[in-house]
Design a protein around this motif. Structure first.
Motif, PDB file in Angstrom:
ATOM      1  N   MET A 122     -36.924  53.284 -62.118  1.00 53.19           N
ATOM      2  CA  MET A 122     -35.716  53.635 -61.378  1.00 53.19           C
ATOM      3  C   MET A 122     -34.743  52.450 -61.410  1.00 53.19           C
ATOM      4  O   MET A 122     -35.155  51.312 -61.239  1.00 53.19           O
ATOM      5  CB  MET A 122     -36.109  53.927 -59.927  1.00 53.19           C
ATOM      6  N   HIS A 123     -33.484  52.754 -61.691  1.00 47.77           N
ATOM      7  CA  HIS A 123     -32.471  51.700 -61.706  1.00 47.77           C
ATOM      8  C   HIS A 123     -31.272  52.136 -60.894  1.00 47.77           C
ATOM      9  O   HIS A 123     -30.809  53.277 -61.001  1.00 47.77           O
ATOM     10  CB  HIS A 123     -32.049  51.365 -63.140  1.00 47.77           C
TER      11      HIS A 123
ATOM     12  N   VAL B 120     -30.520  56.066 -61.535  1.00 43.61           N
ATOM     13  CA  VAL B 120     -31.118  56.746 -62.686  1.00 43.61           C
ATOM     14  C   VAL B 120     -32.635  56.609 -62.540  1.00 43.61           C
ATOM     15  O   VAL B 120     -33.144  55.509 -62.333  1.00 43.61           O
ATOM     16  CB  VAL B 120     -30.640  56.156 -64.018  1.00 43.61           C
ATOM     17  N   VAL B 121     -33.297  57.742 -62.645  1.00 44.44           N
ATOM     18  CA  VAL B 121     -34.725  57.796 -62.324  1.00 44.44           C
ATOM     19  C   VAL B 121     -35.513  58.296 -63.529  1.00 44.44           C
ATOM     20  O   VAL B 121     -35.110  59.272 -64.179  1.00 44.44           O
ATOM     21  CB  VAL B 121     -34.956  58.778 -61.150  1.00 44.44           C
ATOM     22  N   TYR B 122     -36.603  57.631 -63.804  1.00 45.82           N
ATOM     23  CA  TYR B 122     -37.528  58.124 -64.835  1.00 45.82           C
ATOM     24  C   TYR B 122     -38.724  58.741 -64.121  1.00 45.82           C
ATOM     25  O   TYR B 122     -39.333  58.125 -63.234  1.00 45.82           O
ATOM     26  CB  TYR B 122     -37.989  56.966 -65.727  1.00 45.82           C
TER      27      TYR B 122
ATOM     28  N   LEU C  80     -26.490  54.951 -69.918  1.00 50.53           N
ATOM     29  CA  LEU C  80     -27.938  55.083 -70.099  1.00 50.53           C
ATOM     30  C   LEU C  80     -28.305  56.509 -70.511  1.00 50.53           C
ATOM     31  O   LEU C  80     -29.121  56.726 -71.417  1.00 50.53           O
ATOM     32  CB  LEU C  80     -28.657  54.681 -68.807  1.00 50.53           C
ATOM     33  N   MET C  81     -27.681  57.492 -69.847  1.00 54.23           N
ATOM     34  CA  MET C  81     -28.004  58.873 -70.186  1.00 54.23           C
ATOM     35  C   MET C  81     -27.590  59.204 -71.618  1.00 54.23           C
ATOM     36  O   MET C  81     -28.273  59.960 -72.312  1.00 54.23           O
ATOM     37  CB  MET C  81     -27.331  59.834 -69.200  1.00 54.23           C
TER      38      MET C  81
ATOM     39  N   ASP D 173     -42.349  59.769 -64.304  1.00 56.20           N
ATOM     40  CA  ASP D 173     -43.566  59.553 -65.094  1.00 56.20           C
ATOM     41  C   ASP D 173     -44.340  60.840 -65.341  1.00 56.20           C
ATOM     42  O   ASP D 173     -45.083  60.949 -66.312  1.00 56.20           O
ATOM     43  CB  ASP D 173     -44.493  58.564 -64.371  1.00 56.20           C
TER      44      ASP D 173
ATOM     45  N   PHE E  62     -37.609  53.955 -71.253  1.00 56.32           N
ATOM     46  CA  PHE E  62     -36.606  53.990 -70.175  1.00 56.32           C
ATOM     47  C   PHE E  62     -36.204  52.578 -69.762  1.00 56.32           C
ATOM     48  O   PHE E  62     -35.021  52.252 -69.639  1.00 56.32           O
ATOM     49  CB  PHE E  62     -37.174  54.766 -68.987  1.00 56.32           C
ATOM     50  N   GLU E  63     -37.188  51.735 -69.556  1.00 51.26           N
ATOM     51  CA  GLU E  63     -36.896  50.364 -69.123  1.00 51.26           C
ATOM     52  C   GLU E  63     -36.122  49.605 -70.209  1.00 51.26           C
ATOM     53  O   GLU E  63     -35.231  48.802 -69.903  1.00 51.26           O
ATOM     54  CB  GLU E  63     -38.195  49.621 -68.786  1.00 51.26           C
TER      55      GLU E  63
ATOM     56  N   TYR F 177     -37.612  58.757 -77.777  1.00 52.79           N
ATOM     57  CA  TYR F 177     -37.666  58.294 -76.381  1.00 52.79           C
ATOM     58  C   TYR F 177     -38.974  58.724 -75.712  1.00 52.79           C
ATOM     59  O   TYR F 177     -39.613  57.935 -75.018  1.00 52.79           O
ATOM     60  CB  TYR F 177     -36.465  58.881 -75.652  1.00 52.79           C
TER      61      TYR F 177
ATOM     62  N   THR G 162     -35.602  62.023 -67.550  1.00 50.10           N
ATOM     63  CA  THR G 162     -34.750  61.002 -66.943  1.00 50.10           C
ATOM     64  C   THR G 162     -33.616  61.714 -66.218  1.00 50.10           C
ATOM     65  O   THR G 162     -33.022  62.644 -66.772  1.00 50.10           O
ATOM     66  CB  THR G 162     -34.178  60.070 -68.026  1.00 50.10           C
ATOM     67  N   HIS G 163     -33.340  61.283 -64.998  1.00 45.87           N
ATOM     68  CA  HIS G 163     -32.322  61.961 -64.186  1.00 45.87           C
ATOM     69  C   HIS G 163     -31.277  60.966 -63.707  1.00 45.87           C
ATOM     70  O   HIS G 163     -31.612  59.878 -63.229  1.00 45.87           O
ATOM     71  CB  HIS G 163     -32.968  62.626 -62.967  1.00 45.87           C
ATOM     72  N   HIS G 164     -30.024  61.377 -63.831  1.00 49.29           N
ATOM     73  CA  HIS G 164     -28.897  60.598 -63.339  1.00 49.29           C
ATOM     74  C   HIS G 164     -28.444  61.287 -62.062  1.00 49.29           C
ATOM     75  O   HIS G 164     -27.862  62.373 -62.106  1.00 49.29           O
ATOM     76  CB  HIS G 164     -27.798  60.623 -64.402  1.00 49.29           C
TER      77      HIS G 164
ATOM     78  N   ARG H 152     -42.144  55.425 -70.133  1.00 51.82           N
ATOM     79  CA  ARG H 152     -41.461  54.529 -69.187  1.00 51.82           C
ATOM     80  C   ARG H 152     -40.921  53.272 -69.876  1.00 51.82           C
ATOM     81  O   ARG H 152     -39.859  52.773 -69.529  1.00 51.82           O
ATOM     82  CB  ARG H 152     -42.434  54.137 -68.073  1.00 51.82           C
TER      83      ARG H 152
END
Lengths: 82, 304
Positions: free
Chosen positions: A1-2, A9-11, B251-252, A13, B269-270, B261, A18-20, B266
């Protein structure tokens, strides 16, 4: 998450998506993550209000409800068992 | 030894024999083909690329072949094969070189999972990389060629290989693929560009490739860190705008443009989050004035 400014923005697992998130949904998720033991609606609205510097619960309540729906649709949250 | 040091006859002999081994950035391709259009294309476009000895290891053993029997003479086709796998439908034989390029793109995106691979052009100046991630038709190769014409180093016009451990782009300078009107646009913008044969009526329309500058090929071992992420979108009549976008939006876009991807989970993503966190991110709409577009991007590079 950032988190950058108001956006999150969330990943996920679990499914690799990935969600914005919209700003409010991001704050709701952050509030839920802070209190993993669960939150009542009132506590959640209060905490989101603190994060957004808004202290009008009546204004926030429907928006938080909508954000919870969005997070649920994205499968980022699920209701706690009763 | 580099390809241009081989005679045309020797290029054809190696292609028709054990394979011509060519280093393309971090990978080595062993290419076999009896087709003159492939030999001509490699001789022209890969002139500055290193060739390796016959017994050197190759990451990919690829073949561009004629059909068997009489089909070789009646509307002949070209087939791309990786080892024993035929990856695409056969194409008209005159498309042999573009088929090799498309086939190599497929090999890299399908098998080079040691990298996070983005559908993006990448150029570099002063050690800093400019990433131009975009779907097909956004004009990224045109912009890429124009920037290279102005002295930027070509890392790739199509595939950004992100080294996950070093958070940097690994160059893979190969021919820049131009389509349709972009061919004449670049010919006018960059008269010295080494543009190969225009191949018409491909699945993508008319296609031609620009030979990568020798300087970019010589420096293909030098990684670069991403300093700018610009999301290009071409519209013939569109007014030019270069506007800030949020890091989340950038990022998106990178997620959307990543080929593998999901393979990296993860960690992918990072990696992308780290790239956008350290970069200046812009949305770029541009129209017919390529010179103005390049100046806008150079202005961005000078200012940040």
């Amino acid at each position: 998450m950032h988190e950058w400014d108001d956006e999150l923005v969330v990943y996920d697992d679990l499914d690799g998506h990935t969600h914005h998130l919209a700003p409010l949904a991001g704050k709701v998720l952050l509030a839920l993550l802070e209190c993993r033991g669960g939150l009542s609606d009132a506590m959640l609205i209060e905490r989101v209000g603190q994060l957004l510097a808004i202290d009008d619960a009546q204004v926030l309540a429907p928006a938080v409800e909508e954000a919870l729906d969005e997070l649920g649709r994205l499968a980022l949250i699920a209701p706690a068992a009763a | 030894m580099i390809v241009s040091e081989l005679t045309r006859t020797e290029v054809g002999r190696q292609l028709g024999g054990h394979g011509l081994k060519v280093r393309m950035g971090p990978i080595v391709a062993s290419i076999r083909s009896p087709m003159p259009v492939v030999a001509d294309g490699i001789g022209f476009h890969y002139a500055a690329h290193e060739t390796l000895d016959a017994d050197a290891f190759a990451d990919f053993n690829v073949h561009i072949e004629w059909p068997s029997g009489i089909r070789r003479f009646v509307r002949p086709t070209a087939t791309f094969r990786l080892d024993e796998t035929t990856a695409f439908e056969p194409l008209p034989a005159n498309q042999g070189f573009p088929l090799l390029e498309w086939g190599m793109n497929w090999c890299i995106t399908a098998y080079c999972d040691q990298y996070l691979i983005l559908h993006s052009a990448v150029v570099e100046r002063n050690g800093c990389a400019l990433l131009l991630p975009a779907p097909p038709g956004s004009g990224k190769s045109t912009l890429c060629a124009a920037l290279v014409a102005r002295g930027w180093r070509l890392l790739s016009d199509e595939l950004a290989l992100i080294d996950i451990d070093r958070l940097a782009v690994t160059p893979i300078p190969r021919p820049i693929s131009l389509k349709n009107t972009a061919i004449e646009v670049i010919r006018a913008f960059w008269p010295e560009a080494a543009i190969g044969t225009v191949v018409r009526e491909t699945l993508k329309g008319s296609v031609a490739h620009v030979r990568p500058p020798p300087g970019s090929v010589e420096r293909q071992h030098e990684i670069a860190h991403v300093r700018w992420i610009v999301l290009p979108k071409y519209g013939a009549e569109a007014p030019m705008t270069l506007s800030a976008i949020t890091r989340g939006a950038a990022l998106m876009r990178l997620v959307d443009c990543a080929f593998n991807y999901t393979v990296h989970g993860r960690r992918g993503f990072e990696t992308l989050a780290s790239l956008v966190a350290d970069a200046t991110c812009r949305d770029f709409r541009y129209g017919g004035d390529l010179d103005a577009a390049v100046k806008a991007l150079e202005g961005l590079a000078s200012a940040s």
